[in-house]
Design an enzyme around this catalytic site. Structure first.
Site, PDB file in Angstrom:
ATOM      1  N   ARG A 132     -16.422 -17.979  -5.652  1.00 49.58           N
ATOM      2  CA  ARG A 132     -16.224 -16.925  -4.649  1.00 49.58           C
ATOM      3  C   ARG A 132     -14.804 -16.865  -4.058  1.00 49.58           C
ATOM      4  O   ARG A 132     -14.629 -17.037  -2.845  1.00 49.58           O
ATOM      5  CB  ARG A 132     -17.278 -17.063  -3.536  1.00 49.58           C
ATOM      6  N   PRO A 133     -13.810 -16.577  -4.885  1.00 55.61           N
ATOM      7  CA  PRO A 133     -12.451 -16.431  -4.358  1.00 55.61           C
ATOM      8  C   PRO A 133     -12.304 -15.153  -3.530  1.00 55.61           C
ATOM      9  O   PRO A 133     -13.176 -14.279  -3.579  1.00 55.61           O
ATOM     10  CB  PRO A 133     -11.595 -16.335  -5.627  1.00 55.61           C
TER      11      PRO A 133
ATOM     12  N   GLN B 222      -8.943 -10.761  -4.372  1.00 56.97           N
ATOM     13  CA  GLN B 222      -8.904  -9.289  -4.376  1.00 56.97           C
ATOM     14  C   GLN B 222      -8.702  -8.734  -2.962  1.00 56.97           C
ATOM     15  O   GLN B 222      -8.044  -7.717  -2.773  1.00 56.97           O
ATOM     16  CB  GLN B 222     -10.199  -8.710  -4.974  1.00 56.97           C
TER      17      GLN B 222
ATOM     18  N   CYS C 241     -18.787 -22.880  -1.997  1.00 57.83           N
ATOM     19  CA  CYS C 241     -20.043 -22.176  -1.706  1.00 57.83           C
ATOM     20  C   CYS C 241     -21.079 -22.633  -2.712  1.00 57.83           C
ATOM     21  O   CYS C 241     -20.748 -22.883  -3.868  1.00 57.83           O
ATOM     22  CB  CYS C 241     -19.814 -20.675  -1.819  1.00 57.83           C
TER      23      CYS C 241
ATOM     24  N   ARG D   2     -19.249 -17.175   5.217  1.00 56.18           N
ATOM     25  CA  ARG D   2     -18.112 -16.653   4.442  1.00 56.18           C
ATOM     26  C   ARG D   2     -17.803 -15.206   4.803  1.00 56.18           C
ATOM     27  O   ARG D   2     -16.651 -14.778   4.749  1.00 56.18           O
ATOM     28  CB  ARG D   2     -18.422 -16.701   2.948  1.00 56.18           C
TER      29      ARG D   2
ATOM     30  N   ASP E 180     -28.846 -10.719  -5.566  1.00 57.23           N
ATOM     31  CA  ASP E 180     -29.593 -11.218  -4.405  1.00 57.23           C
ATOM     32  C   ASP E 180     -31.106 -11.162  -4.606  1.00 57.23           C
ATOM     33  O   ASP E 180     -31.853 -11.623  -3.741  1.00 57.23           O
ATOM     34  CB  ASP E 180     -29.211 -10.415  -3.143  1.00 57.23           C
TER      35      ASP E 180
ATOM     36  N   ARG F  62     -30.651 -17.530   7.767  1.00 57.59           N
ATOM     37  CA  ARG F  62     -29.358 -16.838   7.763  1.00 57.59           C
ATOM     38  C   ARG F  62     -29.544 -15.367   7.398  1.00 57.59           C
ATOM     39  O   ARG F  62     -28.754 -14.526   7.827  1.00 57.59           O
ATOM     40  CB  ARG F  62     -28.424 -17.480   6.736  1.00 57.59           C
TER      41      ARG F  62
ATOM     42  N   LYS G  58     -28.667  -7.183   6.812  1.00 57.09           N
ATOM     43  CA  LYS G  58     -27.639  -8.164   7.177  1.00 57.09           C
ATOM     44  C   LYS G  58     -26.274  -7.763   6.630  1.00 57.09           C
ATOM     45  O   LYS G  58     -25.277  -7.739   7.356  1.00 57.09           O
ATOM     46  CB  LYS G  58     -28.024  -9.535   6.603  1.00 57.09           C
ATOM     47  N   ASN G  59     -26.240  -7.439   5.325  1.00 54.48           N
ATOM     48  CA  ASN G  59     -24.937  -7.232   4.690  1.00 54.48           C
ATOM     49  C   ASN G  59     -24.296  -5.895   5.047  1.00 54.48           C
ATOM     50  O   ASN G  59     -23.134  -5.647   4.708  1.00 54.48           O
ATOM     51  CB  ASN G  59     -25.045  -7.402   3.172  1.00 54.48           C
TER      52      ASN G  59
HETATM   53  N1  EPU Z   1     -14.687 -11.944  -6.595  1.00 55.18           N
HETATM   54  C1  EPU Z   1     -13.433 -12.307  -7.010  1.00 55.18           C
HETATM   55  N2  EPU Z   1     -12.382 -12.142  -6.147  1.00 55.18           N
HETATM   56  C2  EPU Z   1     -12.546 -11.622  -4.908  1.00 55.18           C
HETATM   57  C3  EPU Z   1     -13.833 -11.251  -4.484  1.00 55.18           C
HETATM   58  C4  EPU Z   1     -14.893 -11.420  -5.355  1.00 55.18           C
HETATM   59  O1  EPU Z   1     -13.245 -12.772  -8.138  1.00 55.18           O
HETATM   60  O2  EPU Z   1     -11.540 -11.490  -4.181  1.00 55.18           O
HETATM   61  C5  EPU Z   1     -15.834 -12.096  -7.514  1.00 55.18           C
HETATM   62  C6  EPU Z   1     -16.880 -13.083  -6.984  1.00 55.18           C
HETATM   63  O3  EPU Z   1     -16.540 -14.416  -7.283  1.00 55.18           O
HETATM   64  C7  EPU Z   1     -18.125 -12.609  -7.671  1.00 55.18           C
HETATM   65  C8  EPU Z   1     -17.927 -11.090  -7.742  1.00 55.18           C
HETATM   66  O4  EPU Z   1     -16.534 -10.874  -7.556  1.00 55.18           O
HETATM   67  O5  EPU Z   1     -18.172 -13.101  -8.986  1.00 55.18           O
HETATM   68  C9  EPU Z   1     -18.689 -10.296  -6.698  1.00 55.18           C
HETATM   69  O6  EPU Z   1     -18.512 -10.868  -5.421  1.00 55.18           O
HETATM   70  P1  EPU Z   1     -18.465  -9.997  -4.087  1.00 55.18           P
HETATM   71  O7  EPU Z   1     -17.097 -10.109  -3.499  1.00 55.18           O
HETATM   72  O8  EPU Z   1     -18.998  -8.647  -4.354  1.00 55.18           O
HETATM   73  O9  EPU Z   1     -19.444 -10.784  -3.138  1.00 55.18           O
HETATM   74  P2  EPU Z   1     -19.318 -10.865  -1.573  1.00 55.18           P
HETATM   75  O10 EPU Z   1     -18.717  -9.624  -1.053  1.00 55.18           O
HETATM   76  O11 EPU Z   1     -18.709 -12.166  -1.197  1.00 55.18           O
HETATM   77  C10 EPU Z   1     -21.630  -9.745  -1.058  1.00 55.18           C
HETATM   78  C11 EPU Z   1     -22.864 -10.129  -0.307  1.00 55.18           C
HETATM   79  C12 EPU Z   1     -23.609 -11.197  -1.093  1.00 55.18           C
HETATM   80  C13 EPU Z   1     -23.968 -10.625  -2.460  1.00 55.18           C
HETATM   81  C14 EPU Z   1     -22.693 -10.173  -3.181  1.00 55.18           C
HETATM   82  C15 EPU Z   1     -22.952  -9.498  -4.504  1.00 55.18           C
HETATM   83  C16 EPU Z   1     -22.177  -9.732   1.974  1.00 55.18           C
HETATM   84  C17 EPU Z   1     -21.860 -10.274   3.310  1.00 55.18           C
HETATM   85  N3  EPU Z   1     -22.479 -10.612   1.015  1.00 55.18           N
HETATM   86  O12 EPU Z   1     -20.842 -10.937  -1.163  1.00 55.18           O
HETATM   87  O13 EPU Z   1     -24.800 -11.472  -0.378  1.00 55.18           O
HETATM   88  O14 EPU Z   1     -24.612 -11.589  -3.242  1.00 55.18           O
HETATM   89  O15 EPU Z   1     -21.972  -9.240  -2.339  1.00 55.18           O
HETATM   90  O16 EPU Z   1     -23.776  -8.404  -4.353  1.00 55.18           O
HETATM   91  O17 EPU Z   1     -22.182  -8.513   1.792  1.00 55.18           O
HETATM   92  C18 EPU Z   1     -26.608 -12.763   0.298  1.00 55.18           C
HETATM   93  O18 EPU Z   1     -26.885 -11.882   1.124  1.00 55.18           O
HETATM   94  O19 EPU Z   1     -27.394 -13.709   0.022  1.00 55.18           O
HETATM   95  C19 EPU Z   1     -25.336 -12.728  -0.399  1.00 55.18           C
HETATM   96  C20 EPU Z   1     -24.796 -13.797  -0.986  1.00 55.18           C
END
Ligand code: EPU
Length: 433
Positions: free
Chosen positions: A135-136, A139, A130, A106, A320, A412, A22-23
């Site tokens: 989850r901001p 970045q 969320c 998201r 995950d 999902r 998925k991701n």
């Molecule tokens: N973060 C920030 N600022 C940002 C982005 C992230 O502070 O601009 C923080 C987040 O709050 C968190 C950390 O950085 O504490 C890591 O978050 P990341 O951005 O890596 O998560 P994501 O990209 O939103 C993806 C997966 C998630 C998975 C996470 C961590 C996808 C579509 N989603 O989310 O998958 O848990 O990486 O590995 O790739 C799932 O499949 O169930 C799922 C939630």
């Protein structure tokens, strides 16, 4: 709303094939926006989130269709088999992701990079709250600004434009490693003028798979899968032709199911390197895990030994897989300590596991899991995707019947999980409620 009913107590046995990730599929489908024409992405899992991405691309003016990918042995016609996605991208699209779509998923935010890179403008709803944490996306916005975008937040939307028409290469270091943030940055940089150097990038296999897909379109990305990524911008990209990697989280969930039930399960069709941290912890907990061609075999070996487990960005232990692993430890032989470092609220499954008799206490980021000899089945409610998988796993070892409600969370991210578990002997079925 569907429910999943599980009767516990069966040791799983047999072989199971993993679906597409998925991701990886989500950002790769978004990458189609980077070039006009007809794009084909194979091994895309049939999931609610993927359908949402299809709706998002359609809402922008793309034509999206799906056709089965023939798989060795199953003729490709089997329900739930991953299939190919065909995306026709016109010369112009409506560069917008509405609140209606972003609030359901998201990950819709990954269209921001490609839209800005190709059209110089984007209007993407800010994702709201969320279940698993704050989850901001600061970045994502910071790196796009560094590449020359002007960004404002208006009426709940990220309003982004590129005043000069084309993004410019830049050097940028992420304050935190972010998977979709790194993906947005790469997709923005591939069409930028000049070279982009990204530091402190996420190293997840899904980032590397996206880069492979983009390079096949003609992008020049080096270092994906490492913390420093270099992108040499190009004028335009060609057609996307890519087969998505297998889902390491689905594979991991099935491995834990095998270990947990004291079974003997061969999980096939994925790269075990992507799950090294999980395998290490399964072995430490006493399960037998061995390499087999194209996958891993797990053999359960009595209650899990107590372990310490801390989630971390890849190649660390994946957040995950935290909820699923907690179920194994909940019926283990001692006290384990789990620390969640990625998301601040990813213990929603704990209250539900307690309803099944688990002895787990949470203090901030840390959960103390005291193994109990047996869980007892009950109705439980899924709160997010991985939490719902954990509840299904708990049902496999609980006495009597466990009824998992709100299965839409599970759907999902898992391609009909019950159809993967039932052939292994699990007494599991879906009922329409
Ligand atoms: N973060 C920030 N600022 C940002 C982005 C992230 O502070 O601009 C923080 C987040 O709050 C968190 C950390 O950085 O504490 C890591 O978050 P990341 O951005 O890596 O998560 P994501 O990209 O939103 C993806 C997966 C998630 C998975 C996470 C961590 C996808 C579509 N989603 O989310 O998958 O848990 O990486 O590995 O790739 C799932 O499949 O169930 C799922 C939630």
């Amino acid at each position: 709303m569907d429910k999943i009913i599980v009767e516990g107590g069966v040791a799983l046995r047999g072989e199971v094939q993993v679906s597409g990730a998925k991701n990886a599929a989500l950002p790769i489908l978004a990458a189609a926006l980077l070039a006009e024409g007809e794009h084909v992405v194979a091994n895309v899992p049939d999931l609610a989130d993927v359908r949402t991405m299809g709706r998002l691309l359609s809402s922008m003016g793309c034509e999206v269709s799906r056709s089965p990918t023939p798989r060795q042995g199953d003729g490709g016609e089997k329900l739930g088999a991953s299939s190919s996605f065909l995306v026709r991208v016109p010369a112009r699209v409506r560069p917008e992701a509405t609140y209606e779509l972003v609030k359901t998923m998201r990950a819709s935010v990954v269209v921001l990079g490609p839209l800005l890179a190709r059209f110089g403008e984007a209007r993407v709803s800010l994702p709201g709250g969320c279940a698993i944490g704050d989850r901001p996306i600061d970045q994502h916005l910071k790196v796009l600004t560094a590449l020359g975008a002007e960004i404002a937040i208006e009426h709940g939307y990220v309003m982004a434009r590129v005043p000069s028409g084309r993004l410019r290469g830049a050097e940028f270091g992420f304050d935190v490693q972010t998977v979709t943030g790194t993906e947005n940055a790469i997709m923005a940089a591939v069409l930028a003028e000049g070279t982009t150097v990204l530091r402190n990038c996420a190293r997840e296999p899904e980032v590397a798979d996206l880069a492979a897909a983009l390079n096949a379109m003609g992008a020049r990305i080096e270092g994906a899968g490492r913390t420093e990524i270099r992108v040499q911008g190009v004028e335009r990209l060609g057609a996307l032709r890519h087969t998505v990697i297998a889902d390491r989280v689905e594979a991991g969930t099935l491995l834990v199911a095998g270990a947990l039930t004291g079974g003997d399960v061969r999980v096939k069709g994925f790269d075990p390197v992507h799950l090294a941290a999980l395998v290490e912890k399964l072995r430490e907990a006493g399960a037998h895990v061995e390499a087999i061609p194209d996958g891993l075999r797990v053999v359960g070996n009595g209650p899990a030994h107590p372990i310490q487990l801390r989630t971390a960005p890849h190649p660390g232990f994946p957040t995950d897989m935290q909820a699923q692993m907690m179920v194994l430890l909940a019926v283990g032989s001692g006290s384990s300590v789990v620390t969640e470092t990625i998301f601040e609220n990813r213990y929603m499954h704990v209250l539900e596991l307690r309803r099944l008799g688990a002895d787990i206490t949470v203090d901030g980021k840390t959960a103390l899991v005291k193994g109990v000899p047996q869980l007892s089945g009950a109705p439980v409610m899924a709160s997010d995707l991985r939490a719902s998988a954990a509840l299904v796993l708990a049902g496999l070892v609980a006495s009597g019947t466990t009824e998992v409600q709100r299965v839409y969370h599970l759907d999902r991210g898992y391609e009909r999980l019950e159809e993967k578990l039932a052939p292994l002997g699990a007494r599991i079925r879906r009922v329409k409620a």
